[in-house]
Design an enzyme around this catalytic site. Structure first.
Site, short mmCIF file in Angstrom:
data_model
loop_
_atom_site.label_atom_id
_atom_site.label_comp_id
_atom_site.label_asym_id
_atom_site.label_seq_id
_atom_site.Cartn_x
_atom_site.Cartn_y
_atom_site.Cartn_z
N HIS B 7 24.39 -47.37 9.46
CA HIS B 7 24.16 -46.26 10.58
C HIS B 7 25.73 -46.61 12.09
O HIS B 7 26.06 -47.30 11.88
CB HIS B 7 22.95 -45.89 10.84
CG HIS B 7 22.68 -47.50 11.75
ND1 HIS B 7 21.89 -48.76 10.91
CD2 HIS B 7 22.43 -47.59 12.72
CE1 HIS B 7 20.87 -48.94 11.41
NE2 HIS B 7 21.62 -48.91 12.85
N GLU B 43 13.64 -43.90 17.33
CA GLU B 43 15.11 -43.83 16.59
C GLU B 43 15.00 -43.05 15.82
O GLU B 43 14.19 -42.63 15.09
CB GLU B 43 15.50 -44.89 16.15
CG GLU B 43 15.02 -45.43 14.61
CD GLU B 43 15.62 -46.94 13.20
OE1 GLU B 43 15.94 -46.98 14.38
OE2 GLU B 43 15.61 -46.22 12.33
N GLN B 54 22.57 -42.60 13.45
CA GLN B 54 21.51 -43.20 14.62
C GLN B 54 21.28 -42.86 15.95
O GLN B 54 21.67 -43.46 16.80
CB GLN B 54 21.50 -44.71 13.68
CG GLN B 54 19.61 -45.05 14.74
CD GLN B 54 19.71 -46.65 14.99
OE1 GLN B 54 20.27 -47.08 15.74
NE2 GLN B 54 18.42 -47.26 13.74
N HIS B 78 26.13 -49.29 18.61
CA HIS B 78 26.28 -50.28 18.24
C HIS B 78 27.08 -49.66 16.30
O HIS B 78 26.46 -48.27 16.62
CB HIS B 78 25.29 -50.64 17.46
CG HIS B 78 23.90 -51.33 17.05
ND1 HIS B 78 22.95 -50.36 17.77
CD2 HIS B 78 24.08 -50.76 15.74
CE1 HIS B 78 21.74 -49.63 16.67
NE2 HIS B 78 22.10 -50.01 15.61
N GLU B 128 25.59 -54.89 13.70
CA GLU B 128 24.14 -55.55 13.04
C GLU B 128 25.22 -55.04 11.63
O GLU B 128 25.48 -54.00 11.04
CB GLU B 128 23.46 -53.89 13.62
CG GLU B 128 22.09 -54.02 12.72
CD GLU B 128 21.19 -53.13 13.35
OE1 GLU B 128 21.39 -52.24 13.97
OE2 GLU B 128 19.72 -52.75 12.56
#
Lengths: 134, 134
Positions: B7, B43, B54, B78, B128
């Site tokens: 994502h 989220e 997201q 991110h 991530e």
């Protein structure tokens, strides 16, 4: 309207060093490299599933990515969504009153058709729409 | 090591307004919503192929996303890459001398295992790693 994340475009200060860092740390291998003069970038793509990680080196200070690097520093420059018809997507966005960077599709790398949407309209995120060459 | 883009995490000031804007302008429908107390976020996920967009709303000013919004404003927070084994990926990164935010995998939303890599190590991009629940 969105088929997939086409790529995440990441502005880097040092393209060759960054390619090497991505290879070594994330274990990815570049699959495409292209110099896109009218966008003022050299791009390197790494496949990630059906999507790509796109590292963007600037061809000069007076280019969009050059100015981004000078003001924001390296980091995520844009998020590109794959669509089946960029022109139809632009029509939808226009119908919703969204301000566009590109009013009509133009040629991108990999023989794609692309258009950018103004980041002010999408919460600070520069969005690119990408239609893969049929 | 990277299977896909899991994502793109986008920090937003107004979660409900942003969800509505994404629905209307991009024609996407949310497929998941979760409040992740230990990350200080709520989220909302929109599917995009095998990946997700997201949207991240902050649960307070003194959270990572709250501080990001205060200093950088809304935008891409991110990029998450899907891997088959977060622990093995962390070992590889550690072996390359990469500074990590999470030394061991921890529980993420959707029952995933996740870990964050320090943005200083990857050209200003907070990365991530996500392992889907087996």
């Amino acid at each position: 309207m969105i088929l997939d994340i086409d790529h995440v475009g990441i502005a880097v200060d040092d393209l060759e060093g960054s390619v090497e860092r991505y290879r070594r740390t994330l274990g990815v291998e570049p699959s495409h490299r292209e110099r896109v003069e009218d966008q003022g970038v050299e791009e390197v793509l790494f496949p990630a599933g059906a999507s790509f990680i796109q590292l963007l080196g600037s061809l000069g200070a007076d280019t969009p990515v050059g100015r981004f690097l000078a003001t924001r520093g390296p980091g995520v420059h844009h998020v590109a969504y794959r669509v089946d018809d960029v022109a139809a997507s632009l029509a939808r966005l226009r119908g919703e009153g969204v301000r566009l960077v590109d009013e009509v599709p133009r040629r991108g790398s990999r023989d794609t058709l692309i258009a950018f949407v103004h980041p002010k309209e999408m919460g600070g995120v520069l969005i690119e729409l990408v239609q893969i060459a049929g």
